[in-house]
Motif scaffolding. Structure first.
Motif, PDB file in Angstrom:
ATOM      1  N   HIS A 127       1.015   4.742  24.520  1.00  0.00           N
ATOM      2  CA  HIS A 127       1.936   4.933  23.399  1.00  0.00           C
ATOM      3  C   HIS A 127       1.661   6.227  22.645  1.00  0.00           C
ATOM      4  O   HIS A 127       2.589   6.942  22.253  1.00  0.00           O
ATOM      5  N   PHE A 128       0.374   6.542  22.422  1.00  0.00           N
ATOM      6  CA  PHE A 128       0.073   7.719  21.608  1.00  0.00           C
ATOM      7  C   PHE A 128       0.512   9.013  22.287  1.00  0.00           C
ATOM      8  O   PHE A 128       0.873   9.964  21.621  1.00  0.00           O
ATOM      9  N   LEU A 129       0.511   9.048  23.618  1.00  0.00           N
ATOM     10  CA  LEU A 129       1.007  10.250  24.292  1.00  0.00           C
ATOM     11  C   LEU A 129       2.515  10.384  24.123  1.00  0.00           C
ATOM     12  O   LEU A 129       3.034  11.487  23.951  1.00  0.00           O
ATOM     13  N   VAL A 130       3.224   9.255  24.153  1.00  0.00           N
ATOM     14  CA  VAL A 130       4.673   9.289  23.961  1.00  0.00           C
ATOM     15  C   VAL A 130       5.000   9.775  22.550  1.00  0.00           C
ATOM     16  O   VAL A 130       5.897  10.595  22.362  1.00  0.00           O
ATOM     17  N   THR A 131       4.239   9.302  21.567  1.00  0.00           N
ATOM     18  CA  THR A 131       4.498   9.724  20.187  1.00  0.00           C
ATOM     19  C   THR A 131       4.098  11.177  19.954  1.00  0.00           C
ATOM     20  O   THR A 131       4.538  11.782  18.979  1.00  0.00           O
ATOM     21  N   MET A 132       3.288  11.735  20.829  1.00  0.00           N
ATOM     22  CA  MET A 132       2.911  13.136  20.677  1.00  0.00           C
ATOM     23  C   MET A 132       3.882  14.069  21.392  1.00  0.00           C
ATOM     24  O   MET A 132       4.236  15.119  20.869  1.00  0.00           O
ATOM     25  N   PHE A 133       4.330  13.717  22.593  1.00  0.00           N
ATOM     26  CA  PHE A 133       5.185  14.665  23.305  1.00  0.00           C
ATOM     27  C   PHE A 133       6.660  14.524  22.958  1.00  0.00           C
ATOM     28  O   PHE A 133       7.436  15.459  23.178  1.00  0.00           O
ATOM     29  N   THR A 134       7.071  13.408  22.380  1.00  0.00           N
ATOM     30  CA  THR A 134       8.476  13.248  22.008  1.00  0.00           C
ATOM     31  C   THR A 134       8.925  14.266  20.951  1.00  0.00           C
ATOM     32  O   THR A 134       9.956  14.905  21.133  1.00  0.00           O
ATOM     33  N   PRO A 135       8.190  14.466  19.850  1.00  0.00           N
ATOM     34  CA  PRO A 135       8.636  15.480  18.882  1.00  0.00           C
ATOM     35  C   PRO A 135       8.641  16.893  19.454  1.00  0.00           C
ATOM     36  O   PRO A 135       9.548  17.677  19.178  1.00  0.00           O
TER      37      PRO A 135
ATOM     38  N   MET B 195       9.009  17.751  22.623  1.00  0.00           N
ATOM     39  CA  MET B 195      10.116  17.836  23.570  1.00  0.00           C
ATOM     40  C   MET B 195      11.442  17.963  22.813  1.00  0.00           C
ATOM     41  O   MET B 195      12.275  18.794  23.144  1.00  0.00           O
ATOM     42  N   TRP B 196      11.628  17.145  21.789  1.00  0.00           N
ATOM     43  CA  TRP B 196      12.879  17.149  21.030  1.00  0.00           C
ATOM     44  C   TRP B 196      13.092  18.497  20.349  1.00  0.00           C
ATOM     45  O   TRP B 196      14.199  19.008  20.308  1.00  0.00           O
ATOM     46  N   GLN B 197      11.997  19.089  19.832  1.00  0.00           N
ATOM     47  CA  GLN B 197      12.155  20.349  19.110  1.00  0.00           C
ATOM     48  C   GLN B 197      12.490  21.513  20.038  1.00  0.00           C
ATOM     49  O   GLN B 197      13.306  22.352  19.696  1.00  0.00           O
ATOM     50  N   TYR B 198      11.914  21.565  21.216  1.00  0.00           N
ATOM     51  CA  TYR B 198      12.053  22.753  22.062  1.00  0.00           C
ATOM     52  C   TYR B 198      13.015  22.606  23.230  1.00  0.00           C
ATOM     53  O   TYR B 198      13.217  23.573  23.960  1.00  0.00           O
ATOM     54  N   VAL B 199      13.613  21.441  23.432  1.00  0.00           N
ATOM     55  CA  VAL B 199      14.511  21.276  24.576  1.00  0.00           C
ATOM     56  C   VAL B 199      15.746  22.166  24.432  1.00  0.00           C
ATOM     57  O   VAL B 199      16.267  22.674  25.424  1.00  0.00           O
ATOM     58  N   GLY B 200      16.198  22.411  23.231  1.00  0.00           N
ATOM     59  CA  GLY B 200      17.351  23.271  23.013  1.00  0.00           C
ATOM     60  C   GLY B 200      17.068  24.723  23.346  1.00  0.00           C
ATOM     61  O   GLY B 200      17.958  25.479  23.722  1.00  0.00           O
ATOM     62  N   PHE B 201      15.821  25.135  23.227  1.00  0.00           N
ATOM     63  CA  PHE B 201      15.457  26.500  23.565  1.00  0.00           C
ATOM     64  C   PHE B 201      15.560  26.733  25.072  1.00  0.00           C
ATOM     65  O   PHE B 201      16.047  27.750  25.523  1.00  0.00           O
TER      66      PHE B 201
END
Length: 183
Positions: A166-174, A176-182
């Motif tokens: 769970h802690f890896l998901v909570t770390m990479f989700t933000p 991923m969400w912030q930079y996927v548009g780039f």
């Protein structure tokens, strides 16, 4: 056609000297000081140095023999792989979707790019509210949909779909969400 900017050096010096002073004070000095402190005998947080270690490499020997280093490196590698794979994958899917529409493509491009301009602090606070154990938005959504019976602690070692902690998901989700548009 010669430029007068380079003939007169005063404006260059006026603008460059403060920038160099800023770099020296806030970038280079702390960098060098951290390297020096890594060889020092410091007993606690905020404590002054008792001088250099008797073997100068003692801090590094303790670091590389610490069993938690292997776990930290493994988690960092997993986090990096997941972030890169999901960022590129989701970005590719979104790019294909935006490319296939005729009306509103510019709006979607702007919306996908918008998270990049949000500061990391605001992003961290926002996702902390999403992943809270008691009263977090994600837990409330899953409970109201009837998908879970009790709240999930998203910051523990439990597995997400039996694969990732769970802690890896909570770390990479933000991230991923912030930079996927780039991408």
């Amino acid at each position: 056609m010669s430029s007068t900017l380079y003939k007169r050096k005063t404006p260059l010096i006026v603008f460059l000297v403060p920038a160099f002073i800023f770099l020296l004070l806030f970038l280079y000095y702390p960098f060098v000081q951290n390297i020096i402190n890594s060889f020092s005998d410091i007993t606690g947080l905020g404590a002054p140095s008792a001088g250099l270690n008797s073997p100068w490499y003692a801090n590094y020997a303790a670091l590389f023999t610490d069993p938690k280093l292997r776990t930290a490196l493994f988690n960092t590698i997993i986090l990096t792989i997941c972030t890169v794979v999901f960022q590129v994958g989701v970005a590719l899917i979104l790019a294909l979707l935006v490319d296939s529409i005729r009306v509103g493509a510019q709006l979607f491009r702007t919306l996908y790019f918008f998270p990049i301009v949000i500061s990391a602090t605001a992003l961290g606070l926002m996702f902390n509210l999403i992943f809270l154990y008691n009263g977090g938005m994600l837990n409330q959504l899953l409970e109201n949909a009837g998908l879970i019976a009790k709240s999930i602690d998203w910051k523990d070692d439990g597995l997400f779909f039996g694969v990732l902690p769970h802690f890896l998901v909570t770390m990479f989700t933000p991230v991923m969400w912030q930079y996927v548009g780039f991408y």
